[in-house]
Design a protein around this motif. Structure first.
Motif, mmCIF file in Angstrom:
data_model
loop_
_atom_site.group_PDB
_atom_site.id
_atom_site.type_symbol
_atom_site.label_atom_id
_atom_site.label_comp_id
_atom_site.label_asym_id
_atom_site.label_seq_id
_atom_site.Cartn_x
_atom_site.Cartn_y
_atom_site.Cartn_z
ATOM 1 N N ASN A 339 28.715 13.691 76.938
ATOM 2 C CA ASN A 339 28.648 14.354 75.372
ATOM 3 C C ASN A 339 28.025 15.421 75.414
ATOM 4 O OD1 ASN A 339 30.251 12.282 74.324
ATOM 5 N ND2 ASN A 339 28.518 10.885 73.750
ATOM 6 N N GLU A 340 28.331 16.383 76.477
ATOM 7 C CA GLU A 340 28.064 17.777 76.250
ATOM 8 C C GLU A 340 27.899 18.480 74.975
ATOM 9 O OE1 GLU A 340 28.078 22.078 78.678
ATOM 10 O OE2 GLU A 340 29.011 20.433 79.566
ATOM 11 N N THR A 341 26.891 18.894 74.591
ATOM 12 C CA THR A 341 26.705 19.898 73.295
ATOM 13 C C THR A 341 27.795 20.702 73.186
ATOM 14 O OG1 THR A 341 24.396 19.217 73.012
ATOM 15 C CG2 THR A 341 25.561 21.229 71.755
ATOM 16 N N CYS A 342 28.119 21.463 74.534
ATOM 17 C CA CYS A 342 29.305 22.701 74.347
ATOM 18 C C CYS A 342 30.537 22.117 74.172
ATOM 19 C CB CYS A 342 29.248 23.361 75.705
ATOM 20 S SG CYS A 342 27.844 24.571 75.797
ATOM 21 N N ALA A 343 30.748 20.883 74.492
ATOM 22 C CA ALA A 343 32.077 20.104 74.251
ATOM 23 C C ALA A 343 32.351 19.941 73.012
ATOM 24 C CB ALA A 343 32.277 18.731 75.091
ATOM 25 N N PHE A 386 16.176 21.432 72.482
ATOM 26 C CA PHE A 386 17.781 21.081 72.751
ATOM 27 C C PHE A 386 18.064 19.863 73.850
ATOM 28 C CE2 PHE A 386 16.856 25.677 72.385
ATOM 29 C CZ PHE A 386 17.726 26.045 71.341
ATOM 30 N N PHE A 387 19.152 19.247 73.290
ATOM 31 C CA PHE A 387 19.987 18.192 74.411
ATOM 32 C C PHE A 387 21.374 19.050 75.042
ATOM 33 C CE2 PHE A 387 18.401 14.336 71.880
ATOM 34 C CZ PHE A 387 17.489 13.874 73.037
ATOM 35 N N CYS A 416 24.218 25.446 76.189
ATOM 36 C CA CYS A 416 24.434 24.837 75.100
ATOM 37 C C CYS A 416 23.423 25.674 74.119
ATOM 38 C CB CYS A 416 23.967 23.276 75.108
ATOM 39 S SG CYS A 416 25.172 22.477 76.478
ATOM 40 N N PRO A 417 22.280 25.663 74.233
ATOM 41 C CA PRO A 417 21.479 26.547 73.442
ATOM 42 C C PRO A 417 21.977 27.899 72.839
ATOM 43 C CG PRO A 417 19.928 25.544 75.325
ATOM 44 C CD PRO A 417 21.327 25.320 75.842
#
Length: 673
Positions: A339-343, A386-387, A416-417
């Motif tokens: 579950n990548e934040t960018c996704a 961040f995650f 992601c950040p």
């Protein structure tokens, strides 16, 4: 702010001139929606005051900025890890530009100008811009290859860098009216268009986003080569001859890159989840702007596959750590969820575009689920932690190495950040949309908005306490009496639909109805594609009141999701809830959620910047001190919104709860983990 208004007007007028075909529905620009919202406005303020400055500071301290300095001088050694590290500066410039449209900041504006000067100096005379090669062309980054573009299909990320440059350049131009970064981007885009295309180099970009960026440049300039090259890149997928089509390995058969077959033949969300989300967004763009019905059919099929078989209940996507990718249908494990934040960010972009294509609320239902849960979970409440991945559960002693039990300030791969800096200030642009004389109300945020309907100004004031409360109030103020339709989204969760598929469902159906009043009088309304259609002659001061039932609901998964059998998740309004160790006796993995558990809610203003918690009495599994006897004991259960976990230290977290004890598994703690 005058420049902002002028540049947006120019942007819109150029778009109208350039395209004969486009999305049938157009989102209202975020600069026309002024937030006063207690939930979202503080997040945008934190992004402006904390996240963006921290991101720029880390770009400085890690050498990302220095890479441009060295590229301009053609001397030194590329000093960061990845050839796409340039994009962290581009993305933060994009986020800062959007943020300055809301919170003007002369000092930040001056700093961005200084960065743009460095970027321009690092650009080669023909427009090429890629510090990982330009610093020392004889010794480029190992992922890049000795010649330009030769590793683009695989790992060089040359076009990925270009795509983020284009997105940043358009944002900066829209926010400031300055063409400094835009001119750099256009010079690069002209080079890209001269190299790639029919009869020229044919490559499917290894990491998509250049396609979305080219479309944005096309909208600004009207230059048809930008759109045709974006379409070319989409259609180049599936043409590489070096894959083994019989292999099930996504790296060998091309599916990791969404490159195993032509896009118009693809039916599943596959491969690297961020690349995929950017590709599907671009496919929607190209289909809208060219009228390509085959691409439209493909992106519809892929979306249906995602929502019916591959989406986590908190809106996350990309289950598999190996390759940060989608797995097979219904492959949604909890202990190894990626579950990548960018996704999540990419899927917000994609779902907004799907709505603009079709006008169906189901796309906004999914967007809202992502936004309130699996996306903002990626950033700490402090704005600077961040995650990269967003876990579904954390259990002490046997957590998977790929799962992050605590937040980090930065990552070697810090996509992601910096991606969050650009998504957050754009959120007001998802609130409203228009088609002819129809105004779509998609998201519920306290705000004052200025729209035009039939050439006349209409102001809309939203007042609510969403997502904690379901009472919504809209004051409609046209400059003169006017006939148009307000289409107010009635969320799927308020219509007994957890997700627009059978992947998840509410265990019990609610008999509570949504009520709508206009000027205090109940209204019988019609529903169309998930919207309450309120068509009438509106006058200044007319008030719409919508009452959405806010109940705690148990969510169950499709039986084909083996990992969630016999378990329930908890949802209230758009929010998924989880249990953390700190509220539940030091553990969260021992909680049982029986059918007869009753819930109360309480708003805690001093907890996690203000949240509504759920409380109950439930059994929990206990092990005695000598470790030989197991029993259950009733205890107080507390759940918090999923997005808020891991802001109070490191410990257990659980989102899916077993309804009863079915077996006991003895596990040996592995200290290496």
């Amino acid at each position: 702010m005058k420049k902002v208004i002028l540049s947006f007007s120019l942007f819109i007028s150029l778009a109208a001139w350039a395209q004969k075909s486009d999305y049938p529905i157009q989102a209202t620009p975020f600069t026309q929606v002024k937030l006063t919202d207690a939930f979202w406005l503080p997040r945008l303020q934190t992004n402006a005051a904390v996240t963006i400055p921290a991101s720029f500071a880390r770009c400085e301290s890690t050498g990302r900025v220095n890479n441009f300095v060295m590229a301009a001088k053609h001397t030194g050694k590329f000093c960061t890890h990845f050839p796409f590290d340039d994009t962290d500066i581009y993305k933060t410039i994009e986020g800062a530009s959007y943020s300055m449209s809301i919170f003007p900041d002369a000092k930040l504006d001056h700093y961005i100008d200084s960065l743009i000067n460095l970027i321009g100096a690092a650009q080669e005379p023909d427009g090429y811009l890629y510090t990982a090669r330009t610093i020392d062309p004889a010794h480029p980054h190992p992922w890049a290859g000795m010649q330009r573009w030769v590793q683009e299909r695989n790992m060089s990320h040359e076009l990925y860098n270009a795509g983020h440059l284009y997105e940043a350049a358009v944002a900066h131009y829209m926010a400031t009216g300055k063409k400094t970064l835009l001119n750099i981007a256009l010079k690069n885009a002209d080079l890209v268009c001269s190299v790639f295309g029919p009869g020229k180099l044919r490559v499917a970009p290894g990491h998509e986003i250049v396609e979305m960026g080219l479309v944005k440049l096309y909208r600004v300039t009207g230059k048809p080569e930008y759109l045709s090259t974006a379409k070319f890149f989409v259609e180049a997928r599936g043409s590489y001859k070096g894959y083994d089509s019989t292999s099930k390995d996504p790296f060998k058969n091309g599916s990791y890159w969404q490159d195993d077959k032509p896009v118009d033949e693809q039916t599943e969300a596959e491969g690297h989840a961020v690349r995929a989300g950017y590709l599907y967004s671009a496919v929607a763009d190209v289909a809208a702007l060219t009228g390509d019905k085959q691409l439209l059919a493909a992106v519809d099929s892929i979306w249906n596959n995602l929502v019916s078989k591959k989406l986590y209940v908190q809106g996350g996507a990309g289950a598999i750590p190996s390759g940060e990718r989608y797995g097979d249908d219904y492959e949604l494990p909890n202990t190894t969820a990626y579950n990548e934040t960018c996704a999540a960010i990419a899927n917000v972009f994609w779902n907004e575009r799907m709505f603009e294509l079709h006008g169906d609320s189901k796309y906004i239902d999914v967007l809202e689920k992502i936004l309130y849960n699996g996306l903002i979970s990626g950033i700490g409440l402090d704005g600077k932690s961040f995650f990269y991945t967003n876990a579904m559960q954390i259990q002490n002693g046997f957590s998977h190495p790929s799962m992050e039990p605590e937040r980090s300030g930065w990552f070697d791969c810090s996509c992601c950040p910096t991606n969050l800096t650009r998504l957050l200030p754009s959120i007001p642009g998802y609130v409203y949309a228009q088609k002819d004389n129809n105004i779509y109300v998609n998201l519920f945020m306290n705000s004052t908005s200025s729209l035009k309907v039939g050439g006349k100004n209409v102001s809309i004031i939203q007042q609510n306490n969403y997502p904690w409360d379901g009472d919504l109030r809209f004051t409609i103020n046209p400059t003169s009496t006017q006939n148009f339709a307000m289409l107010v989204r009635i969320p799927g969760w308020a219509r007994n639909e957890e997700l627009p598929s059978d992947l998840y469902a509410f265990k019990q159906k609610s008999d509570k109805k949504v009520s709508i009043l206009i000027n205090g009088k109940p209204l019988d309304y019609t529903m169309e594609n998930g919207y309450a259609v309120l068509s009438r002659t509106w006058k200044k001061g007319d008030v719409i009141e919508v009452q959405l039932p806010m109940e705690v609901k148990r969510v169950i998964a499709n039986d084909k999701v083996a990992y969630d059998k016999g378990k329930v998740a908890l949802q209230r309004g758009p929010l998924m809830y989880c249990a953390e160790w700190v509220d539940n006796g030091g553990k969260a993995s021992n909680i049982i959620m029986p059918d007869d558990a009753q819930f109360t809610t309480a708003y805690k203003p001093d907890l996690l910047n203000g949240v509504m918690i759920l409380e109950s009495k439930v059994p929990a599994v206990q092990v005695d001190d000598n470790g030989e006897n197991i029993s259950t004991k009733e205890q107080t259960f507390v759940a918090i919104p999923y997005y808020g976990w891991a802001n109070r230290g490191k410990g257990e977290m659980q989102l899916w709860f077993p309804e009863k004890v079915q077996s006991v598994q003895l596990l040996t703690t592995n200290k290496a983990h």
